[in-house]
Every structure is written in structure tokens, then in C-alpha cells.
Design a protein around this motif. Structure first.
Motif, PDB file in Angstrom:
ATOM      1  N   HIS A   1     -13.579   4.531 -49.658  1.00  0.00           N
ATOM      2  CA  HIS A   1     -14.429   5.211 -48.676  1.00  0.00           C
ATOM      3  C   HIS A   1     -15.720   5.737 -49.301  1.00  0.00           C
ATOM      4  CE1 HIS A   1     -13.483   9.208 -50.279  1.00  0.00           C
ATOM      5  NE2 HIS A   1     -12.233   8.775 -50.434  1.00  0.00           N
TER       6      HIS A   1
ATOM      7  N   GLY B   1     -15.810  11.466 -47.546  1.00  0.00           N
ATOM      8  CA  GLY B   1     -14.848  10.907 -46.606  1.00  0.00           C
ATOM      9  C   GLY B   1     -13.434  10.910 -47.174  1.00  0.00           C
ATOM     10  N   ASN B   2     -12.597  10.058 -46.591  1.00  0.00           N
ATOM     11  CA  ASN B   2     -11.229   9.906 -47.078  1.00  0.00           C
ATOM     12  C   ASN B   2     -10.750   8.499 -46.753  1.00  0.00           C
ATOM     13  OD1 ASN B   2      -9.963   9.893 -44.344  1.00  0.00           O
ATOM     14  ND2 ASN B   2     -10.650  12.022 -44.322  1.00  0.00           N
TER      15      ASN B   2
ATOM     16  N   GLN C   1     -10.588   6.796 -43.253  1.00  0.00           N
ATOM     17  CA  GLN C   1     -11.810   6.364 -42.574  1.00  0.00           C
ATOM     18  C   GLN C   1     -12.071   4.867 -42.724  1.00  0.00           C
ATOM     19  OE1 GLN C   1     -14.787   9.043 -44.147  1.00  0.00           O
ATOM     20  NE2 GLN C   1     -14.249  10.654 -42.691  1.00  0.00           N
TER      21      GLN C   1
ATOM     22  N   GLN D   1      -9.905   2.669 -41.883  1.00  0.00           N
ATOM     23  CA  GLN D   1      -8.928   2.014 -41.010  1.00  0.00           C
ATOM     24  C   GLN D   1      -9.497   0.849 -40.201  1.00  0.00           C
ATOM     25  OE1 GLN D   1      -6.389   4.673 -38.900  1.00  0.00           O
ATOM     26  NE2 GLN D   1      -5.344   3.045 -37.778  1.00  0.00           N
TER      27      GLN D   1
ATOM     28  N   ASP E   1      -7.707   7.827 -51.219  1.00  0.00           N
ATOM     29  CA  ASP E   1      -8.685   8.899 -51.325  1.00  0.00           C
ATOM     30  C   ASP E   1      -9.287   8.874 -52.724  1.00  0.00           C
ATOM     31  OD1 ASP E   1      -8.050   9.802 -48.772  1.00  0.00           O
ATOM     32  OD2 ASP E   1      -6.649  11.328 -49.503  1.00  0.00           O
TER      33      ASP E   1
ATOM     34  N   GLY F   1     -13.945  16.048 -47.502  1.00  0.00           N
ATOM     35  CA  GLY F   1     -13.169  14.961 -48.075  1.00  0.00           C
ATOM     36  C   GLY F   1     -13.309  14.865 -49.579  1.00  0.00           C
TER      37      GLY F   1
ATOM     38  N   GLU G   1     -23.052   3.133 -41.553  1.00  0.00           N
ATOM     39  CA  GLU G   1     -21.718   3.281 -40.962  1.00  0.00           C
ATOM     40  C   GLU G   1     -20.924   1.999 -41.172  1.00  0.00           C
ATOM     41  OE1 GLU G   1     -21.923   3.245 -36.592  1.00  0.00           O
ATOM     42  OE2 GLU G   1     -24.021   2.633 -36.799  1.00  0.00           O
TER      43      GLU G   1
END
Length: 240
Positions: A30, A34-35, A38, A40, A59, A73, A203
């Protein structure tokens, strides 16, 4: 103590539904703050296209230390006061653990580096790109979304297909970085694709994910072309 004892527990794990041993391994990383969860959307797309693969998202090892309110995160390296010089140093300091995780997960599933692919967004993409520059035979493919090299490569990673995917409206990591990386790798003889999509910002956009799936389906690595040519040459040598 085995190498698996030092591996993080993935935030997201998708395995073959039939319980069979995975034939491929996708490791996802990520962006800053974040983690693993995210990633997915990319994980689900990979699972749909490669049902016999293991898809893991982890992570980053350190808590995010960026601007207040910027995220709760994790980070692969600190971006406090980051510039073009210290970014290189910070990535280099973070790479040994990152590379060890990639090696460890590959060993956990009994898969050679050719069957391992890395997918990273933003800072996670930087780490994936630089990892295959620093470590030979770490992974066969890299998908880097909205990312860049910490510094432009001096040589192409051997037998690695690099897929750069970027939004043209990305104001955080301008798309020109991806173009420069692609041009450099091409000049160095590397395997690379670069896709810049209009109207997409910084993104993990569905259009970028779809383009990545298309590149994975259609792009044939030079290593496989060489193997096919050698096999054909050996076949030609056999008496008819």
C-alpha cells in the motif's frame, strides 16, 4: 527459527478456493499512511483472473509519522522532510526488510521468484520498483501504480517485467515520473509497459487496475520468448 517466523501476518489473504497449492504469488504493498486492506480492489481483480494464485497484502512495518490528520496507517519509509536525495537513502534503508519479506513469503508457498509478482501503490510501488533493482531474481513482474523510482535506474532488472500505471491527473506523483522511468528502462533494454490514463488522479483507480490485468494477460516477458526460441531450436536439431 524459520524465515516464516519473521513474516508479518497479512492484512489480506486470498487463496485458491479448491484448497490446492498456489501456482502464483502476488504480494501487494500500500501507499504511505494506508494499510494492506486498501489494496483489496487489486487483490480481487487478481483473484478473479488467477484463481490458482495466492494474493497477499501486508501492512508496512512502521506507523505513519506524517502530517497530523494525514492518516493513521503505516509507512515503508518516512516522508517527513523528504527530498530527492534523502528519499534514495530512506528507500535503501527500508529495502532489506522488504526484500526479506518477499523472499520469505515466496518460500512459505514454495514458489520460485519467476512465479512471484509485486504490486504496489504510491510508496508501495516505489519499494517494489527499487526492490527488483537491488535484488536479482526477487520477482518476475512488478505492477507500480502512481509510483516512481527513487532514482532513475542505471541498469534494467534482469528477467523482470515492469508495468507502470499512472493517472494523468495525479497531483501527488506526477505522471512524468512514470514516463521517465519507462524511457530509461527501454533504453537499458528492459521489459516495460507504461500506461497513463486521462482523468485519473493519485488513486488505485479501477481503470488502472483493469489496464494492469490486461498487461498481465497480454505482455509476454522476454525471458519466455528466449525459452520458446531455445526450445524451437532444439526441436529443429532433432532428426525428422
Amino acid at each position: 527459527m524459520s524465515s516464516a517466523d519473521h513474516l508479518p501476518h497479512p492484512a489480506l489473504t486470498l487463496l485458491p478456493n479448491d484448497g490446492a497449492a498456489p501456482q502464483l504469488l502476488f504480494l501487494l504493498f500500500h501507499g504511505v499512511g494506508g494499510n494492506g486492506a486498501q489494496m483489496q480492489p487489486l487483490a480481487e481483480a487478481l483473484r478473479a483472473q488467477y484463481p490458482q494464485a495466492a494474493v497477499l497484502s501486508v501492512d508496512a512495518p512502521d506507523a505513519f509519522d506524517g502530517i497530523p490528520g494525514g492518516g493513521s496507517g503505516y509507512q515503508w519509509f518516512s516522508v517527513r522532510g523528504v527530498d530527492d536525495l534523502n528519499r534514495v537513502e530512506r528507500v535503501a534503508a527500508a529495502l532489506p526488510r522488504f526484500i526479506a519479506w518477499v523472499r520469505g513469503f515466496g518460500a512459505q508457498y514454495g514458489l520460485g521468484w519467476e512465479r512471484v509478482a509485486l504490486g504496489g501503490f504510491s510508496q508501495g510501488g516505489i519499494m517494489a520498483l527499487e526492490a527488483v533493482q537491488a535484488e536479482p531474481q526477487l520477482a518476475g513482474r512488478v505492477m507500480a501504480f502512481g509510483a516512481r523510482h527513487a532514482s532513475l535506474p542505471q541498469q534494467a532488472p534482469q528477467d523482470v517485467s515492469v508495468h507502470l500505471l499512472h493517472g494523468k491527473a495525479d497531483a501527488v506523483m506526477p505522471y512524468q515520473y512514470a514516463v521517465e522511468s519507462a524511457q530509461t528502462l527501454v533504453q537499458l533494454g528492459g521489459d516495460v509497459t507504461a500506461d497513463v490514463l486521462p482523468g485519473v488522479g493519485h488513486e488505485l483507480h479501477p481503470q488502472l487496475v483493469d489496464k494492469a490485468m490486461e498487461q498481465l494477460r497480454s505482455f509476454v516477458p522476454a525471458r519466455l520468448w528466449r525459452e520458446a526460441m531455445l526450445a524451437a531450436a532444439e526441436q529443429d536439431k532433432k532428426p525428422s
